[in-house]
Design a protein around this motif. Structure first.
Motif, PDB file in Angstrom:
ATOM      1  N   MET A  10     -16.118   3.856  -9.724  1.00 37.20           N
ATOM      2  CA  MET A  10     -16.241   2.849 -10.758  1.00 37.20           C
ATOM      3  C   MET A  10     -17.175   3.392 -11.841  1.00 37.20           C
ATOM      4  O   MET A  10     -18.163   4.046 -11.537  1.00 37.20           O
ATOM      5  N   ASN A  11     -16.889   3.075 -13.069  1.00 38.65           N
ATOM      6  CA  ASN A  11     -17.720   3.603 -14.148  1.00 38.65           C
ATOM      7  C   ASN A  11     -19.083   2.897 -14.172  1.00 38.65           C
ATOM      8  O   ASN A  11     -19.198   1.737 -13.780  1.00 38.65           O
ATOM      9  N   GLY A  69     -21.002   1.590 -16.444  1.00 44.80           N
ATOM     10  CA  GLY A  69     -21.114   0.349 -17.208  1.00 44.80           C
ATOM     11  C   GLY A  69     -20.584  -0.849 -16.435  1.00 44.80           C
ATOM     12  O   GLY A  69     -21.170  -1.939 -16.460  1.00 44.80           O
ATOM     13  N   THR A  70     -19.485  -0.640 -15.733  1.00 47.87           N
ATOM     14  CA  THR A  70     -18.908  -1.715 -14.923  1.00 47.87           C
ATOM     15  C   THR A  70     -19.846  -2.079 -13.775  1.00 47.87           C
ATOM     16  O   THR A  70     -20.069  -3.263 -13.497  1.00 47.87           O
ATOM     17  N   VAL A  71     -20.394  -1.068 -13.114  1.00 50.07           N
ATOM     18  CA  VAL A  71     -21.316  -1.326 -12.001  1.00 50.07           C
ATOM     19  C   VAL A  71     -22.551  -2.072 -12.498  1.00 50.07           C
ATOM     20  O   VAL A  71     -23.000  -3.032 -11.864  1.00 50.07           O
ATOM     21  N   GLY A  86     -22.731  -4.097 -15.016  1.00 50.44           N
ATOM     22  CA  GLY A  86     -22.319  -5.472 -15.270  1.00 50.44           C
ATOM     23  C   GLY A  86     -22.169  -6.283 -13.997  1.00 50.44           C
ATOM     24  O   GLY A  86     -22.621  -7.435 -13.912  1.00 50.44           O
ATOM     25  N   VAL A  87     -21.541  -5.687 -12.979  1.00 48.38           N
ATOM     26  CA  VAL A  87     -21.338  -6.382 -11.702  1.00 48.38           C
ATOM     27  C   VAL A  87     -22.677  -6.636 -11.012  1.00 48.38           C
ATOM     28  O   VAL A  87     -22.938  -7.733 -10.508  1.00 48.38           O
ATOM     29  N   ARG A 136     -26.359  -2.536 -20.420  1.00 50.75           N
ATOM     30  CA  ARG A 136     -24.950  -2.124 -20.323  1.00 50.75           C
ATOM     31  C   ARG A 136     -24.350  -1.916 -21.708  1.00 50.75           C
ATOM     32  O   ARG A 136     -23.593  -0.972 -21.937  1.00 50.75           O
ATOM     33  N   GLN A 196     -26.825   5.124 -18.632  1.00 50.14           N
ATOM     34  CA  GLN A 196     -26.420   4.120 -17.650  1.00 50.14           C
ATOM     35  C   GLN A 196     -26.548   4.663 -16.228  1.00 50.14           C
ATOM     36  O   GLN A 196     -27.000   3.963 -15.334  1.00 50.14           O
ATOM     37  N   CYS A 201     -24.948   0.823  -6.531  1.00 53.66           N
ATOM     38  CA  CYS A 201     -25.615   1.561  -7.614  1.00 53.66           C
ATOM     39  C   CYS A 201     -25.609   3.059  -7.333  1.00 53.66           C
ATOM     40  O   CYS A 201     -25.281   3.864  -8.209  1.00 53.66           O
ATOM     41  N   SER A 209     -22.056   4.786  -7.426  1.00 58.23           N
ATOM     42  CA  SER A 209     -21.572   4.960  -8.786  1.00 58.23           C
ATOM     43  C   SER A 209     -22.193   6.197  -9.433  1.00 58.23           C
ATOM     44  O   SER A 209     -21.524   6.926 -10.150  1.00 58.23           O
ATOM     45  N   SER A 265     -20.035   9.531 -10.461  1.00 58.94           N
ATOM     46  CA  SER A 265     -20.117   9.938 -11.853  1.00 58.94           C
ATOM     47  C   SER A 265     -20.679  11.331 -11.996  1.00 58.94           C
ATOM     48  O   SER A 265     -20.251  12.097 -12.841  1.00 58.94           O
TER      49      SER A 265
END
Length: 143
Positions: free
Chosen positions: A1-2, A4-6, A8-9, A77, A85, A130, A133, A137
């Motif tokens: 998962m990117n 930024g998405t993590v 946000g979640v 984010r 990030q 966290c 991700s 990445s």
């Protein structure tokens, strides 16, 4: 998962947990094993319920802190680039990991309740999210 998405979640999850802590403080305290909920109706000045009110105040303080952390994550984010990030997620994982370790310790030593395991487990899952991700990445080729 990117990343930024993590972010946000995780930010939304922290705020959701905070909402439960702030709205259902007494129920959370009772679920964690706090004593005095029945006598707390007498008010904060009643000596027999004062300890319960102290516990509620710390739960509310923790909930407010989670709201603040969630808001900061959601703001970051939108403001940070992908590398920043990832760095934020590593720092967030360290911070939440420390909180999770403390929650596990409290669960074993004090709470000994199902609610305590749910709280500690939730914190551990967010910490792992966290970290995973940042691992994915870091191992992915740069775009």
């Amino acid at each position: 998962m990117n990343p930024g998405t993590v972010i946000g979640v995780v930010g939304a999850a922290l705020m959701a947990v905070a909402l439960v802590l702030l709205v259902a403080t007494g129920a959370v305290a009772s679920a964690l094993g706090a004593q005095g909920g029945a006598v707390a109706v007498a008010g904060a000045s009643d000596p027999s319920s004062l300890a319960f009110w102290f516990q509620l105040s710390f739960i509310r303080l923790f909930g407010t802190t989670l709201v603040a952390m969630g808001v900061i994550l959601l703001w970051c984010r939108a403001q940070l680039d992908a590398e920043q990030q990832r760095s934020l997620l590593r720092l967030t994982a360290i911070a939440l990991g420390a909180v999770a370790v403390m929650a596990v310790g409290q669960q074993i030593a004090v709470w000994t309740s199902t609610a305590g395991w749910v709280l500690a487990g939730s914190l551990l899952l967010v910490t792992i999210a966290c970290l995973s991700s940042t691992w994915r990445s870091a191992s992915s080729p740069a775009v």
